[in-house]
Structures are given as C-alpha cells and as structure tokens.
Scaffold this motif. Structure first.
Motif, PDB file in Angstrom:
ATOM      1  N   ASP A  90       0.856  -1.184   0.000  1.00  0.00           N
ATOM      2  CA  ASP A  90       0.000   0.000   0.000  1.00  0.00           C
ATOM      3  C   ASP A  90       0.897   1.241   0.000  1.00  0.00           C
ATOM      4  OD1 ASP A  90      -1.709   2.090   0.553  1.00  0.00           O
ATOM      5  OD2 ASP A  90      -2.792   1.038   2.124  1.00  0.00           O
ATOM      6  N   PRO A  91       0.854   2.053  -1.077  1.00  0.00           N
ATOM      7  CA  PRO A  91       1.737   3.212  -1.134  1.00  0.00           C
ATOM      8  C   PRO A  91       1.366   4.299  -0.135  1.00  0.00           C
ATOM      9  CG  PRO A  91       0.301   3.172  -3.060  1.00  0.00           C
ATOM     10  CD  PRO A  91       0.019   1.924  -2.291  1.00  0.00           C
ATOM     11  N   ASN A  92       0.190   4.180   0.503  1.00  0.00           N
ATOM     12  CA  ASN A  92      -0.222   5.218   1.432  1.00  0.00           C
ATOM     13  C   ASN A  92       0.246   5.000   2.861  1.00  0.00           C
ATOM     14  OD1 ASN A  92      -1.606   6.735  -0.523  1.00  0.00           O
ATOM     15  ND2 ASN A  92      -3.252   5.239  -0.460  1.00  0.00           N
ATOM     16  N   ILE A  93       1.091   3.993   3.042  1.00  0.00           N
ATOM     17  CA  ILE A  93       1.632   3.769   4.385  1.00  0.00           C
ATOM     18  C   ILE A  93       3.017   4.420   4.443  1.00  0.00           C
ATOM     19  CG2 ILE A  93       2.581   1.941   5.854  1.00  0.00           C
ATOM     20  CD1 ILE A  93       0.148   0.352   5.333  1.00  0.00           C
ATOM     21  N   PRO A  94       3.337   5.105   5.559  1.00  0.00           N
ATOM     22  CA  PRO A  94       4.616   5.829   5.673  1.00  0.00           C
ATOM     23  C   PRO A  94       5.821   4.966   5.298  1.00  0.00           C
ATOM     24  CG  PRO A  94       3.222   6.366   7.523  1.00  0.00           C
ATOM     25  CD  PRO A  94       2.491   5.313   6.743  1.00  0.00           C
ATOM     26  N   ASP A  95       6.813   5.613   4.666  1.00  0.00           N
ATOM     27  CA  ASP A  95       7.939   4.884   4.084  1.00  0.00           C
ATOM     28  C   ASP A  95       8.970   4.366   5.090  1.00  0.00           C
ATOM     29  OD1 ASP A  95       9.761   7.214   4.521  1.00  0.00           O
ATOM     30  OD2 ASP A  95       8.628   8.109   2.881  1.00  0.00           O
ATOM     31  N   GLY A  96       8.911   4.803   6.331  1.00  0.00           N
ATOM     32  CA  GLY A  96       9.829   4.253   7.326  1.00  0.00           C
ATOM     33  C   GLY A  96      11.249   4.790   7.258  1.00  0.00           C
ATOM     34  N   LEU A  97      11.497   5.774   6.384  1.00  0.00           N
ATOM     35  CA  LEU A  97      12.854   6.323   6.294  1.00  0.00           C
ATOM     36  C   LEU A  97      13.035   7.398   7.361  1.00  0.00           C
ATOM     37  CD1 LEU A  97      13.170   6.659   2.433  1.00  0.00           C
ATOM     38  CD2 LEU A  97      14.444   5.094   3.897  1.00  0.00           C
ATOM     39  N   SER A  98      14.199   7.341   8.021  1.00  0.00           N
ATOM     40  CA  SER A  98      14.439   8.236   9.149  1.00  0.00           C
ATOM     41  C   SER A  98      14.966   9.597   8.748  1.00  0.00           C
ATOM     42  CB  SER A  98      15.419   7.555  10.121  1.00  0.00           C
ATOM     43  OG  SER A  98      14.936   6.284  10.467  1.00  0.00           O
ATOM     44  N   LEU A  99      14.317  10.206   7.780  1.00  0.00           N
ATOM     45  CA  LEU A  99      14.761  11.498   7.259  1.00  0.00           C
ATOM     46  C   LEU A  99      13.587  12.461   7.232  1.00  0.00           C
ATOM     47  CD1 LEU A  99      16.615   9.867   4.283  1.00  0.00           C
ATOM     48  CD2 LEU A  99      17.769  11.339   5.929  1.00  0.00           C
ATOM     49  N   ARG A 100      13.885  13.750   7.353  1.00  0.00           N
ATOM     50  CA  ARG A 100      12.768  14.687   7.331  1.00  0.00           C
ATOM     51  C   ARG A 100      12.330  14.979   5.902  1.00  0.00           C
ATOM     52  NH1 ARG A 100      13.848  19.754   5.624  1.00  0.00           N
ATOM     53  NH2 ARG A 100      15.949  20.539   5.918  1.00  0.00           N
ATOM     54  N   ASP A 101      11.099  15.512   5.803  1.00  0.00           N
ATOM     55  CA  ASP A 101      10.542  15.865   4.493  1.00  0.00           C
ATOM     56  C   ASP A 101      11.404  16.928   3.823  1.00  0.00           C
ATOM     57  OD1 ASP A 101       6.984  15.912   5.417  1.00  0.00           O
ATOM     58  OD2 ASP A 101       8.495  14.319   5.483  1.00  0.00           O
TER      59      ASP A 101
END
Lengths: 135, 278
Positions: free
Chosen positions: B142-153
């Motif tokens: 599901d592409p609408n679930i957060p990507d889990g990368l520890s970086l800010r937008d």
C-alpha cells in the motif's frame, strides 16, 4: 556523518509520534577535516547561503556542541550574521567538515538508539516500529 | 565535468556487489547510464553546484558518485544493506569524493489485498457463478503507508533512485520508493520503472499532486532473478521518469548549462541506447 546530514535525520517510528528529533549525539570518535580550500570559497559561501533557510538552527547548535565544538555557533541566527562572510565560512566548516565516525544517536522522546559506525548511521526501523497509519 | 570524464571516473571503481542479495534485487546502475542521467539532470538545473542530492537505494554508490562528479554541494546515499555501503564507502575513498551514507530501509510491509481478503473472496460461490475470474492478484504494498525512512521531508533538492522493481514478495516496492522520493525532495525526482506500469504510475503521481514526464525509454538487461529462470538475464522495457516537486519550474534556477547546450539531446539518445547493467 557530517552535521548537515545529522540535521535531516529523524526517528520516524510510530512511538516517536512525529517528535523524534533532534537526535542527541554521543560521540566516541570524531574526525575533523581541514578548513575550506580558498579556491572553492565562492561556491562554498553560495552553498551555505542557499541552505541557511533549510536548517533546523537550534538542532544544529546543540549538535555542534555535542560534537565538541563548544559555543561554535550562536544560539540565534540573526540577519546580520547571514551576511557575514567569515561567519558563513565557519558555518560551512561546521556543517561539512566535522564527522561523527563512531557513536550513538538517541531519540529525545523514546530514547531509541541508532548506532553510528565508520561514519554511517544505522537508521533502519524494525517492522514493529514502523507506522502503519495510512497517510 | 564532461560526460566522458564522468564515465572514466566511474569506470575506475568497484560497482559490482560482492554477493548480490537477490531478495533486494541488487545490481549496479551502469557507468554510461549514470553519467547520462546526471549530465541530463545537471543541464535541467536539478544537479550541480548549489544543489543537494540523495540517492535512494544507492547500493555500491553509482548514482551518488555521479551526483558528486557533477559538483553537487552535498550528496547523501541511502541503502538498507551495510555490505553494499561498505563497498560504496571504499569507492568514495578511491574517488576522493565526500558522500555521506546512511543505512535506511523503505518499509516493505503493509499490503493492500492481503491474503485473508483473497481467500474469503475465493470461497464465495457468487464470484464464480457470476462469471468473474478467481482473484489471483498478488498482495501489493500500500503506497499510502509511511515509508519508514528516518529522514525529514524535503531534505534535499533532488532525489535519484533506481528502485527494486518488486517480486511476488514485495510487489509495489517501486511505488513505495517513488513516494518516499517525492517526500524527501524539494525540487525533482528521477526514477526508473517498468514501462508496463507507466499509465498506473503517472496516474498515481498525479493523484499525489505532482507533474511528471517520461524522460527516456530504456531497455534494462536484468540478471537472473529466480533459480527456475532458464535465461541468464532478461530484457525489460524501462522508463526514466522525472517528477517536478517544486511548484515553480524556475525557482532557485541555477545555470549549469554553460558547457554543452547540446548535451541534453545527446544524453537522452545515449540513455535510450543503454542497458541498466554493464
């Protein structure tokens, strides 16, 4: 890991609820590179001016001090400072040339630790930590 | 730096993975393709002095070094495999290039159409008798679930990514990578995707609120993915997609097209003629 990179890192786990920054730095080994090369001075000044607006300034001030650069940066970024080329050069050095080689990054909210080894932070979240809420 | 020079620098490093992990779809982006893309992106003002870049799924670092060689001010390489990053770091030292690497992983859990749904549909007699085909769709991320990368937008200007295309265990991983890339970038995203998914992707990107275009059509020669595949490699039609992230086309415009104004057309033509691997 340089301070510019540290400024972008977050604990984005579900438990941190969006507040997982800035990550506290506990440094066991640091590497500092030489001061900026004169030939690239203009490009470096231009770069620093360009990203000033993007930096989380207070996070950077604390991080610099955690890396042993006590009082290297003023607590508040004033308009005057942004035009001071010596200040900008010093800022470039702090952002780009001070590297955390070994240490730990700790989430201020959950205490979750992210190890840094050989300059590389391990920011992988376990499956259980990932957010499952649809965005 | 001219494209040929970029190529010669990139040729000197170790781009191969020592023991490629098939599950992660590890293979290096080719020297020529890397040089083409970064030259093209530089001419578009997306890379170069005054720009920061991030290589998502950087592997042994090819795209990261390409960004550094066109003189981006700061480059970040993110990958989930510490073994690959170890090779990348050695490469960085060889090239005397300063890139920061971070171990990070795009979340590969959280499926739409999970197995329970499929099984319950199959049991319903109604589905068959109404002449509908049995549900055989793979569970897809599901592409609408957060990507889990520890970086800010919006932490860098441009994100480049050569994502895994996905197998039956992680179908839709390339869309996750793409969504993550749009979150991290301020200005533009360059990403590779199977041409067969083009319409679906362009629609998704539009739903997310961005404009995108297919910049080049390529043929990738991918190494053997499964043991039961008899061929050593397989050709796949691939699109290079560019997504415009920043709202105004020319904000913070940086003039990097000083040397070779004709480079853009040449780069596209060259890219079209290339395969993904050496």
């Amino acid at each position: 890991m340089r301070l510019l990179t540290h400024n972008t890192l977050r604990n984005n786990s579900q438990a941190a609820k969006g507040e997982g920054f800035p990550l506290k730095i506990t440094a066991t080994e640091i590497r500092v590179e030489e001061a900026p090369v004169l030939a690239e001075d203009e490009q470096q000044l231009s770069f620093v001016k360009g990203i000033l607006g993007m930096l989380d300034w207070s996070a950077l001030v604390v991080a610099a001090s955690e890396m042993g650069l006590d009082k290297a940066l003023p607590p508040i970024l004033t308009e005057d400072l942004t035009k001071d080329e010596d200040f900008l050069r010093a800022l470039f050095h702090v952002l780009m040339n001070v590297h955390l080689v070994n240490g730990v990054l700790t989430c201020p909210v959950t205490g979750r630790e992210f190890p840094v080894m050989d300059g590389i932070p391990n920011m992988i979240l376990e499956e259980e930590e990932c957010e499952t809420i649809r965005i | 730096m001219k494209q040929k020079h970029i190529e010669s620098h990139l040729s000197s490093i170790t781009r191969e993975f020592t023991n490629p992990k098939i599950r992660l779809e590890q293979y290096p982006t080719s020297v020529e393709l890397t040089a083409s893309i970064v030259s093209f992106a530089r001419d578009d003002g997306d890379l170069g002095p005054g720009r920061t870049a991030l290589d998502l799924g950087c592997g042994t670092g090819m795209l990261s070094f390409g960004c550094a060689l066109v003189e981006c001010d700061a480059v970040l390489g993110v990958d989930c495999d510490p073994d690959a990053l170890s090779i990348a770091q050695n490469n960085a030292e060889e090239l005397e290039i300063d890139v920061d690497f971070v171990i990070g992983k795009v979340n590969d859990q959280g499926f739409v159409n999970d197995n329970k749904e499929i099984k319950s549909r199959v049991r319903k007699k109604g589905a068959r008798s109404r002449g509908r085909p049995q549900q055989t769709a793979l569970p897809s991320l599901d592409p609408n679930i957060p990507d889990g990368l520890s970086l800010r937008d919006n932490c860098v200007d441009t994100v480049l990514t050569n994502p895994p295309f996905g197998t039956k265990h992680n179908a839709g991983i390339d869309v996750r990578f793409l969504k993550a890339a749009t979150r991290l970038a301020r200005r533009a995203v360059y990403s590779f995707h199977k041409t067969s998914t083009r319409d679906y992707l362009l629609r998704k990107i539009s739903e997310w609120g961005y404009e995108a275009r297919v910049v080049a059509e390529l043929k990738f020669d991918l190494p053997q993915a499964y043991k039961f595949h008899t061929k050593k490699s397989v050709d796949i039609q691939v699109d290079l997609i560019r997504i415009q992230i920043s709202k105004q086309e020319n904000d913070n415009a940086v003039d990097n097209s000083l040397d070779e104004p004709e480079q853009t057309k040449e780069s596209i033509a060259e890219m079209q003629a290339l395969g993904k691997t050496d």
